[in-house]
Design an enzyme around this catalytic site. Structure first.
Site, PDB file in Angstrom:
ATOM      1  N   GLU A   1      -7.308   8.693   6.274  1.00 62.83           N
ATOM      2  CA  GLU A   1      -7.545   9.363   7.557  1.00 62.83           C
ATOM      3  C   GLU A   1      -8.038  10.800   7.409  1.00 62.83           C
ATOM      4  O   GLU A   1      -7.342  11.751   7.812  1.00 62.83           O
ATOM      5  CB  GLU A   1      -6.259   9.325   8.406  1.00 62.83           C
ATOM      6  CG  GLU A   1      -5.744   7.919   8.664  1.00 62.83           C
ATOM      7  CD  GLU A   1      -4.492   7.888   9.557  1.00 62.83           C
ATOM      8  OE1 GLU A   1      -3.944   8.958   9.840  1.00 62.83           O
ATOM      9  OE2 GLU A   1      -4.091   6.796   9.969  1.00 62.83           O
TER      10      GLU A   1
ATOM     11  N   TYR B   1      -4.238   2.209  15.986  1.00 61.08           N
ATOM     12  CA  TYR B   1      -3.039   2.309  16.826  1.00 61.08           C
ATOM     13  C   TYR B   1      -3.338   2.126  18.313  1.00 61.08           C
ATOM     14  O   TYR B   1      -2.549   1.534  19.022  1.00 61.08           O
ATOM     15  CB  TYR B   1      -2.324   3.652  16.579  1.00 61.08           C
ATOM     16  CG  TYR B   1      -1.706   3.683  15.201  1.00 61.08           C
ATOM     17  CD1 TYR B   1      -0.445   3.151  14.979  1.00 61.08           C
ATOM     18  CD2 TYR B   1      -2.420   4.174  14.106  1.00 61.08           C
ATOM     19  CE1 TYR B   1       0.115   3.122  13.707  1.00 61.08           C
ATOM     20  CE2 TYR B   1      -1.864   4.159  12.819  1.00 61.08           C
ATOM     21  CZ  TYR B   1      -0.604   3.621  12.633  1.00 61.08           C
ATOM     22  OH  TYR B   1      -0.046   3.574  11.380  1.00 61.08           O
TER      23      TYR B   1
ATOM     24  N   ASN C   1      -7.182   2.033   9.996  1.00 58.13           N
ATOM     25  CA  ASN C   1      -5.874   2.294  10.601  1.00 58.13           C
ATOM     26  C   ASN C   1      -6.081   2.308  12.101  1.00 58.13           C
ATOM     27  O   ASN C   1      -6.833   3.123  12.627  1.00 58.13           O
ATOM     28  CB  ASN C   1      -5.321   3.649  10.154  1.00 58.13           C
ATOM     29  CG  ASN C   1      -4.914   3.637   8.680  1.00 58.13           C
ATOM     30  OD1 ASN C   1      -5.010   2.608   8.017  1.00 58.13           O
ATOM     31  ND2 ASN C   1      -4.458   4.765   8.188  1.00 58.13           N
TER      32      ASN C   1
ATOM     33  N   HIS D   1      -2.876  11.077   0.689  1.00 58.76           N
ATOM     34  CA  HIS D   1      -2.324  10.893   2.036  1.00 58.76           C
ATOM     35  C   HIS D   1      -1.712  12.235   2.445  1.00 58.76           C
ATOM     36  O   HIS D   1      -0.504  12.348   2.639  1.00 58.76           O
ATOM     37  CB  HIS D   1      -1.307   9.753   2.035  1.00 58.76           C
ATOM     38  CG  HIS D   1      -1.009   9.173   3.386  1.00 58.76           C
ATOM     39  ND1 HIS D   1      -1.172   7.843   3.693  1.00 58.76           N
ATOM     40  CD2 HIS D   1      -0.533   9.739   4.515  1.00 58.76           C
ATOM     41  CE1 HIS D   1      -0.804   7.615   4.947  1.00 58.76           C
ATOM     42  NE2 HIS D   1      -0.413   8.765   5.471  1.00 58.76           N
TER      43      HIS D   1
ATOM     44  N   ARG E   1       0.861  -1.195   0.000  1.00 58.99           N
ATOM     45  CA  ARG E   1       0.000   0.000   0.000  1.00 58.99           C
ATOM     46  C   ARG E   1       0.896   1.243   0.000  1.00 58.99           C
ATOM     47  O   ARG E   1       1.739   1.400   0.885  1.00 58.99           O
ATOM     48  CB  ARG E   1      -0.894   0.002   1.245  1.00 58.99           C
ATOM     49  CG  ARG E   1      -1.677   1.290   1.411  1.00 58.99           C
ATOM     50  CD  ARG E   1      -2.514   1.305   2.693  1.00 58.99           C
ATOM     51  NE  ARG E   1      -3.259   2.540   2.777  1.00 58.99           N
ATOM     52  CZ  ARG E   1      -3.154   3.449   3.749  1.00 58.99           C
ATOM     53  NH1 ARG E   1      -2.328   3.248   4.764  1.00 58.99           N
ATOM     54  NH2 ARG E   1      -3.873   4.539   3.722  1.00 58.99           N
TER      55      ARG E   1
ATOM     56  N   GLU F   1      -3.332   0.055   8.213  1.00 63.80           N
ATOM     57  CA  GLU F   1      -2.158   0.469   8.994  1.00 63.80           C
ATOM     58  C   GLU F   1      -2.284  -0.058  10.408  1.00 63.80           C
ATOM     59  O   GLU F   1      -3.343   0.058  11.033  1.00 63.80           O
ATOM     60  CB  GLU F   1      -2.040   2.002   9.125  1.00 63.80           C
ATOM     61  CG  GLU F   1      -1.564   2.728   7.916  1.00 63.80           C
ATOM     62  CD  GLU F   1      -1.426   4.238   8.151  1.00 63.80           C
ATOM     63  OE1 GLU F   1      -1.208   4.664   9.310  1.00 63.80           O
ATOM     64  OE2 GLU F   1      -1.554   4.976   7.171  1.00 63.80           O
TER      65      GLU F   1
HETATM   66  O1  IFM Z   1       2.699   7.943   9.929  1.00 61.20           O
HETATM   67  C1  IFM Z   1       1.328   7.992  10.114  1.00 61.20           C
HETATM   68  C2  IFM Z   1       0.608   7.787   8.815  1.00 61.20           C
HETATM   69  O2  IFM Z   1       0.993   8.719   7.862  1.00 61.20           O
HETATM   70  C3  IFM Z   1      -0.884   7.906   9.002  1.00 61.20           C
HETATM   71  N1  IFM Z   1      -1.329   7.049  10.069  1.00 61.20           N
HETATM   72  C4  IFM Z   1      -0.628   7.113  11.327  1.00 61.20           C
HETATM   73  C5  IFM Z   1       0.861   6.931  11.088  1.00 61.20           C
HETATM   74  C6  IFM Z   1       1.617   6.990  12.425  1.00 61.20           C
HETATM   75  O3  IFM Z   1       1.434   8.219  13.041  1.00 61.20           O
END
Ligand code: IFM
Length: 471
Positions: free
Chosen positions: A179, A311, A309, A134, A90, A374
């Site tokens: 995002e 985290y 995505n 992006h 990706r 992600e």
């Molecule tokens: O690096 C970023 C990415 O560009 C978008 N999602 C979160 C990642 C980590 O902060």
């Protein structure tokens, strides 16, 4: 992690139970974070080129002029990706490389770069997965009003059509936006990302125009694709909101956080409407979504896949630490509560169970197939005397989140793939090159790439899970 912090023990790679043979495995990057060549072959500045020059905006004034020099190292980098045994890569297209200035015809040299990359990927049997946007808006479009201006949505659709026309014969997997929450809220409300504006009502206008841009672009791409195979979607950054206690104030704080962080995107995309409670919350804050007739139908264009995505998940309280329920502006308090949990170098809590919870909730409330586009972690890596990078903390993070995905699948979530963020260390926006998310280390002085232990673990885990013999 420094010399005094004990490293967790390295995990051995094992087959992940519950993930099917056709589960998609990938690595992800984005254009501005890795390409460099900022002024080459006709590329014009994006909002990030400008923002990086604002004193204090990015740590040490760093920028993406060279980044990982990927623009000049395509063959080497594709070789690296192939060595990981992933089936999908990706990456994003740089709008100002393909359509300099954000308008007019395509730049053949910009397209040639991506054609080369795609051909290299095909040559190694790796599926290209394109993200159109992006975060690198051409500066001229920001000067004309940026995402708070409706016209930007139409310019985005034109760019998407142009990119698809040039590359659609070679690429099936297209993501419109990465995002949009970050583009709108970090770019136009908190101002910690480009273009660095701080006006909440403009940020909310940006939300609507980003979604409109997604819908308009999707329509153009579908029309152009005709009967050709196409998997089209959008990627959102999503987490979970958990109340600190069962109090009404804490539950309300979660409702608000979930509304502005998730439902304001997912509800119009999937159900064709903005949530009423969110619209009311916005009105209380003097902001309005600038919806015109037909916009919601456009935004609710069919989604083949939802990119997720993930985290971290967050615990919320509806009171200040002093117990007040209103802030200085008389608005209800929505406070993220710090827990005693392990954290990454971004200071983000490590909460893999929240990923399972999120995927089950997406299945229940939205029912669109998902791919984790992600997931990964920054840690302060050290290079051992033998040159290896023993990042057991990152390996554990990735392993726990892959297990969380498998757990969600076992409980009925239709999640079809996992892409590690990131293939390699890169420009982490306002943090510059300080935070390293790569499973491959980049030495920015020499541009040497070194597989970290997490990359080797990822490679071997994919192979074992697929059941393919060792090479
Ligand atoms: O690096 C970023 C990415 O560009 C978008 N999602 C979160 C990642 C980590 O902060």
């Amino acid at each position: 992690m420094n010399a005094t912090t004990p490293q967790p023990l390295s995990l051995p790679p094992v087959a992940v139970p519950g993930l099917p043979a056709d589960f998609r495995w990938g690595v992800a990057t984005s254009a501005y974070q890795i390409e460099g060549a900022a002024a080459e072959d006709g590329r014009t500045p994006s909002i990030w080129d400008t923002f990086c020059r604002v004193p204090g905006a990015v740590i040490r004034g760093e920028h993406g002029d060279v980044a990982c020099d990927h623009y000049h190292r395509v063959a080497e980098d594709v070789e690296l990706i192939a060595g990981l045994g992933v089936d999908t890569y990706r990456f994003s297209l740089a709008w100002p490389r393909i359509q300099p200035g954000g308008g007019g015809p395509a730049n053949a040299k910009g397209l040639d770069f991506y054609k080369r990359l795609i051909d290299e990927l095909h040559g190694k049997n790796i599926t290209p997965w394109i993200t159109l946007y992006h975060w690198d808006l051409p500066q001229e479009l920001e000067d004309a009003g940026g995402w708070p201006a409706r016209d930007t949505a139409y310019r985005f659709a034109d760019y998407a059509a142009l990119a698809y026309e040039a590359l659609g014969d070679r690429v099936e997997h297209w993501t419109t936006l990465n995002e949009p929450w970050c583009s709108a809220m970090l770019g136009y409300d908190s101002g910690v990302h480009a273009p660095g504006r701080t006006h909440f009502p403009d940020a909310i206008r940006a939300v609507h125009h980003l979604l409109l841009g997604h819908g308009l672009a999707s329509r153009r791409i579908r029309e152009a694709a005709g009967d050709n195979p196409l998997e089209l979607g959008i990627t959102l950054n999503l987490g979970t909101a958990t109340p600190e206690t069962d109090s009404e104030a804490d539950r309300e704080a979660c409702r608000r956080a979930d509304g502005l962080g998730r439902r304001i995107y997912l509800d119009p995309l999937v159900h064709g409407r903005y949530p009423e409670d969110v619209v009311a919350d916005l009105a209380r804050r003097g902001a309005q979504l600038p919806v015109r007739d037909g916009d919601l139908e456009t935004i609710a264009a069919p989604l083949d896949v939802l990119g997720v995505n993930f985290y971290s998940g967050t615990l919320f309280s509806g009171t200040t630490e002093d117990g007040a329920t209103e802030d200085a502006d008389g608005l209800p308090v929505t406070r993220g509560v710090r827990r005693d949990l392990p954290r990454t170098a971004m200071d983000w809590e490590i909460t893999p169970g929240s990923l399972t919870e999120l995927l089950l909730r997406l299945e229940r409330d939205y029912g669109v197939p998902t791919v984790i586009t992600e997931n990964g972690a920054a840690f302060d890596d050290t290079v051992a005397a033998d040159g290896s990078v023993p990042d057991a903390d990152r390996t554990a993070y990735v392993a726990d989140h892959i297990a969380a995905v498998a757990a969600a699948r076992e409980r009925g979530a239709d999640v079809r793939g996992y892409f590690a963020w990131s293939l390699m260390d890169n420009f982490e926006w306002a943090y510059g090159y300080d935070k390293r998310f790569g499973i491959v280390r980049v030495d920015y002085d020499t541009q040497a790439r070194t597989l970290k232990d997490s990359a080797k673990w990822y490679r071997d885990t994919i192979r074992l899970t697929r059941g393919t013999p060792a090479p």
